[in-house]
Design an enzyme around this catalytic site. Structure first.
Site, short mmCIF file in Angstrom:
data_model
loop_
_atom_site.label_atom_id
_atom_site.label_comp_id
_atom_site.label_asym_id
_atom_site.label_seq_id
_atom_site.Cartn_x
_atom_site.Cartn_y
_atom_site.Cartn_z
N GLN A 75 0.83 -1.22 0.00
CA GLN A 75 0.00 0.00 0.00
C GLN A 75 0.86 1.26 0.00
OE1 GLN A 75 -3.14 0.50 -0.58
NE2 GLN A 75 -3.57 -1.68 -0.80
N SER A 76 1.96 1.24 -0.73
CA SER A 76 2.83 2.41 -0.78
C SER A 76 2.20 3.55 -1.58
CB SER A 76 4.15 1.99 -1.44
OG SER A 76 4.90 3.12 -1.82
#
Ligand code: PLP
Length: 334
Positions: A75-76
């Site tokens: 989930q960068s």
């Protein structure tokens, strides 16, 4: 400070607004709270990495790169903004994503940032937790070179001296906006992770010769480790800007009290801060960074660390797309 001479490719909507948070200030009964809306930088839902990518990808274009690669968690926000920037510039993008955080959760694995990575046509490689991501980036860059490609590797979080220039530029923007509004900034507070944002702000204010304290709320490390990381990068950034004046350690402050169990792991205080900010200001924070930073700000106000007449600027670094990946953390919404 030699900022204007360094190439930048325009990817963001700047200046981003600096606005009062009137209802939140009233509810907390503390100092005057302001928000710098870097969640509105505009690139595929925005965030702080866009400003860094303006300097990094200018270098990629100068070097004739055809493929951009970078690394981060599944989930960068950084990976998502890199994917969008590459799409915008007509470059291929490959992402190395570490399976940290909520393993096995379908929202985490497929929604939020990673959905947007795929929409922007980035090629995603999933790697197991605790992989050495910088080493993996090197390996992938070498493989691409062997295939005849011209890769440009963006470091994790876009945090090297060149990337930090994005926040030197933001420091200047914020300083000008506060001057125009007649606001004396007593503190700028934000979430700090890979350190480029804080290093850029600290270097930027130092380069302008203004003494505005910047407090980084840690999301992954202890305060001392984070301060070391920020200080090293701020000094490298000043060197790149050809600023000779030394930077003292005291200019870099971090608070490690709001990390909880670790990077990307929700805390009750984060959930409460995200809800409160949505309800009082209609502003969306994120579960990994800005929610924890706001939890820190709320706690510091409640501990009366500030006077009522002081002005505190919360730098909103983006990331609200992550709310969809962490839907289950907000299940019990009252
Ligand atoms: C990356 C990120 C940060 C941290 O910024 P660094 O420059 O890595 O310290 C803060 N907030 C959000 C939403 C981010 O994506």
């Amino acid at each position: 400070m030699q900022l204007e001479g360094i190439d930048r490719v325009e990817l963001s909507h700047t200046p981003t607004p600096l606005e009062p948070m009137t209802r939140l200030s009233e509810a907390l009964g503390g100092p005057r709270l302001w928000i710098k809306r870097d969640d509105c930088t505009g690139l595929a839902s925005g965030g702080n990495k866009t400003r860094k990518l303006e300097y990094l990808l200018a270098e990629a274009l100068e070097l004739g790169a055809d493929t951009v690669l970078t690394a981060g968690a599944v989930q960068s926000n950084h990976a998502r903004q890199t994917a969008a920037a590459a799409a915008r510039l007509g470059l291929d993008c490959q992402l190395l994503l570490e399976e940290a955080g909520a393993a096995g959760d379908a929202d985490y694995a497929h929604s939020g940032n990673v959905l947007i990575d795929r929409l922007c046509r980035a090629r995603v490689h999933l790697l197991p937790k605790d992989t050495d991501m910088e080493a993996a980036l090197d390996t992938l860059a070498n493989e691409l070179r062997a295939e005849g490609k011209r890769p440009y590797a963006v470091p994790v979080g876009g945090s090297n001296a060149r990337g930090a220039l994005g926040y030197v530029r933001c420091a200047k923007e914020l300083w000008e906006q506060s001057q125009n509004l007649g606001v004396d900034m007593d503190l700028v507070l934000h979430a700090t992770g890979s350190a480029g944002t804080q290093a850029g702000l600290v270097a930027g204010f130092a380069g302008l010769g203004v003494e505005i304290p910047v407090l980084g709320v840690c999301v992954s490390r202890s305060a001392t480790e984070q301060e070391d990381k920020v200080l090293t990068l701020a000094r490298e950034t000043l060197e790149l800007l050809e600023v000779k004046a030394p930077l003292s350690r005291g200019r870099v402050r971090a608070n490690g009290d709001y990390v909880g169990e670790g990077y990307g792991i929700p805390t009750a205080e984060m959930v409460a801060a995200v809800k409160l900010t949505a309800r009082l200001e209609g502003i969306l924070l994120d579960p990994v960074y800005t929610g924890k930073a706001m939890a820190g700000l709320i706690d510091l106000v409640q501990k009366s660390s500030f006077r009522e007449t002081q002005n505190v600027v919360f730098l909103h670094t983006g990331g609200a797309v992550g709310l969809f990946a962490y839907r289950s953390s907000f299940d019990s919404i009252e």
